[in-house]
Design a protein around this motif. Sequence first.
Motif, PDB file in Angstrom:
ATOM      1  N   UNK A 131       0.764  -1.155  -0.006  1.00  0.00           N
ATOM      2  CA  UNK A 131      -0.035   0.017   0.105  1.00  0.00           C
ATOM      3  C   UNK A 131       0.780   1.156   0.159  1.00  0.00           C
ATOM      4  N   UNK A 132       2.188   1.107  -0.097  1.00  0.00           N
ATOM      5  CA  UNK A 132       3.117   2.210   0.072  1.00  0.00           C
ATOM      6  C   UNK A 132       3.248   2.871   1.523  1.00  0.00           C
ATOM      7  N   UNK A 133       2.868   2.046   2.423  1.00  0.00           N
ATOM      8  CA  UNK A 133       3.091   2.575   3.957  1.00  0.00           C
ATOM      9  C   UNK A 133       4.636   2.238   4.122  1.00  0.00           C
ATOM     10  N   UNK A 134       5.377   3.379   4.589  1.00  0.00           N
ATOM     11  CA  UNK A 134       6.855   3.130   5.065  1.00  0.00           C
ATOM     12  C   UNK A 134       6.879   2.391   6.556  1.00  0.00           C
ATOM     13  N   UNK A 135       7.585   1.201   6.292  1.00  0.00           N
ATOM     14  CA  UNK A 135       7.885   0.272   7.399  1.00  0.00           C
ATOM     15  C   UNK A 135       9.052   0.442   8.147  1.00  0.00           C
ATOM     16  N   UNK A 136       9.986   1.092   7.445  1.00  0.00           N
ATOM     17  CA  UNK A 136      11.581   1.441   8.074  1.00  0.00           C
ATOM     18  C   UNK A 136      12.441   1.165   7.110  1.00  0.00           C
ATOM     19  N   UNK A 137      13.857   1.416   7.582  1.00  0.00           N
ATOM     20  CA  UNK A 137      15.054   1.352   6.717  1.00  0.00           C
ATOM     21  C   UNK A 137      15.568   0.027   7.197  1.00  0.00           C
ATOM     22  N   UNK A 138      16.385  -0.688   6.430  1.00  0.00           N
ATOM     23  CA  UNK A 138      17.345  -1.761   6.651  1.00  0.00           C
ATOM     24  C   UNK A 138      18.317  -1.672   7.433  1.00  0.00           C
ATOM     25  N   UNK A 139      18.310  -1.816   8.723  1.00  0.00           N
ATOM     26  CA  UNK A 139      19.585  -1.603   9.678  1.00  0.00           C
ATOM     27  C   UNK A 139      20.610  -2.690   9.499  1.00  0.00           C
ATOM     28  N   UNK A 140      20.184  -3.929   9.388  1.00  0.00           N
ATOM     29  CA  UNK A 140      21.053  -5.013   9.368  1.00  0.00           C
ATOM     30  C   UNK A 140      20.058  -6.196   9.117  1.00  0.00           C
ATOM     31  N   UNK A 141      20.833  -7.474   8.994  1.00  0.00           N
ATOM     32  CA  UNK A 141      20.121  -8.792   8.618  1.00  0.00           C
ATOM     33  C   UNK A 141      20.583  -9.582   9.483  1.00  0.00           C
ATOM     34  N   UNK A 142      19.671 -10.678   9.771  1.00  0.00           N
ATOM     35  CA  UNK A 142      19.946 -11.799  10.858  1.00  0.00           C
ATOM     36  C   UNK A 142      19.857 -13.003  10.239  1.00  0.00           C
ATOM     37  N   UNK A 143      20.804 -13.989   9.981  1.00  0.00           N
ATOM     38  CA  UNK A 143      20.510 -15.343   9.801  1.00  0.00           C
ATOM     39  C   UNK A 143      19.760 -15.910  10.858  1.00  0.00           C
ATOM     40  N   UNK A 144      18.587 -16.506  10.669  1.00  0.00           N
ATOM     41  CA  UNK A 144      18.115 -17.135  11.876  1.00  0.00           C
ATOM     42  C   UNK A 144      17.533 -18.691  11.402  1.00  0.00           C
ATOM     43  N   UNK A 145      18.717 -19.286  11.220  1.00  0.00           N
ATOM     44  CA  UNK A 145      18.390 -20.743  10.964  1.00  0.00           C
ATOM     45  C   UNK A 145      17.999 -20.903   9.452  1.00  0.00           C
ATOM     46  N   UNK A 146      16.762 -21.378   9.278  1.00  0.00           N
ATOM     47  CA  UNK A 146      16.230 -21.706   7.711  1.00  0.00           C
ATOM     48  C   UNK A 146      16.340 -20.254   6.744  1.00  0.00           C
ATOM     49  N   UNK A 147      16.080 -19.183   7.533  1.00  0.00           N
ATOM     50  CA  UNK A 147      15.826 -17.924   6.717  1.00  0.00           C
ATOM     51  C   UNK A 147      16.659 -16.766   7.257  1.00  0.00           C
ATOM     52  N   UNK A 149      16.560 -12.656   8.026  1.00  0.00           N
ATOM     53  CA  UNK A 149      15.483 -11.522   8.528  1.00  0.00           C
ATOM     54  C   UNK A 149      16.031 -10.304   8.315  1.00  0.00           C
ATOM     55  N   UNK A 150      15.200  -9.407   7.647  1.00  0.00           N
ATOM     56  CA  UNK A 150      15.531  -7.902   7.908  1.00  0.00           C
ATOM     57  C   UNK A 150      15.156  -7.364   9.167  1.00  0.00           C
ATOM     58  N   UNK A 151      16.224  -6.472   9.498  1.00  0.00           N
ATOM     59  CA  UNK A 151      16.022  -5.642  10.673  1.00  0.00           C
ATOM     60  C   UNK A 151      15.752  -4.368  10.451  1.00  0.00           C
ATOM     61  N   UNK A 152      14.448  -3.649  10.647  1.00  0.00           N
ATOM     62  CA  UNK A 152      14.381  -2.361  10.213  1.00  0.00           C
ATOM     63  C   UNK A 152      14.284  -1.307  11.444  1.00  0.00           C
ATOM     64  N   UNK A 153      14.811  -0.375  11.171  1.00  0.00           N
ATOM     65  CA  UNK A 153      14.737   0.876  12.090  1.00  0.00           C
ATOM     66  C   UNK A 153      13.701   1.890  11.553  1.00  0.00           C
ATOM     67  N   UNK A 154      12.712   2.318  12.545  1.00  0.00           N
ATOM     68  CA  UNK A 154      11.994   3.436  12.218  1.00  0.00           C
ATOM     69  C   UNK A 154      11.502   4.013  13.257  1.00  0.00           C
ATOM     70  N   UNK A 155      10.929   5.308  13.213  1.00  0.00           N
ATOM     71  CA  UNK A 155      10.599   6.228  14.386  1.00  0.00           C
ATOM     72  C   UNK A 155       9.380   6.124  14.666  1.00  0.00           C
ATOM     73  N   UNK A 156       9.021   6.002  15.650  1.00  0.00           N
ATOM     74  CA  UNK A 156       7.096   6.196  16.030  1.00  0.00           C
ATOM     75  C   UNK A 156       7.087   7.401  16.219  1.00  0.00           C
ATOM     76  N   UNK A 157       5.804   7.901  16.356  1.00  0.00           N
ATOM     77  CA  UNK A 157       5.289   9.225  16.252  1.00  0.00           C
ATOM     78  C   UNK A 157       5.901  10.236  17.250  1.00  0.00           C
TER      79      UNK A 157
END
Length: 191
Positions: A131-147, A149-157
């Motif tokens: 829908x075009x809603x900004x969820x954050x910016x990729x800060x790092x990635x984690x290897x969590x076994x089989x997949x 994971x993107x770790x995003x940073x975002x600011x709350x209101x």
Amino acid sequence: MPTLPILDPAELPADAVEVGRIADAWGVKGWFKVLPYSADPEALFSSKRWYLQPSEKGAKSFFAGTVLLPIRQAREHSDSVVAHAQGVDDRDAAEALKGARIFVPRSSFPTAAEDEYYWVDLIGLDVVNREGVALGTVRELLATGPQTTLVLSYAQEDGKEQERMIPFVSAFVDQVDIPGRRIVVDWQPDY
């Protein structure tokens, strides 16, 4: 007196990426063990010119700044990589490199296959949902076994920095646009 490798001072390339560190000497003929930061250390194999910097942990090093290490050979061995470099001809010289951080130019990485990405290329990308809603910016990635994971940073209101995690799998990731610096996902802000 221990033998020290002869290393030439160098300028760190603008596209340099830290890919591992030297763990210790390996054998008696100047080989050393490398702990790669990736499960697939192709970047170490594809570059014959590694750039070293001393360990960040304040460990004593015989060199300062950035130096060039011409690699003769690098190969996989067990859970790590072993390498041999020009000017590193015995165990003492290899031990002197212990703790050094290894950088290679991003331009020397092998070309990734379609729908494969280097983590370093994903860090800093903006993530939006369908829908075009900004969820954050990729800060790092984690290897969590089989997949992964993107770790995003975002600011709350209220301006507080928050973290959001999204599995980096085709079920949730619709599009990765490296040139456009954006990832589109099937994910909602309240997940």
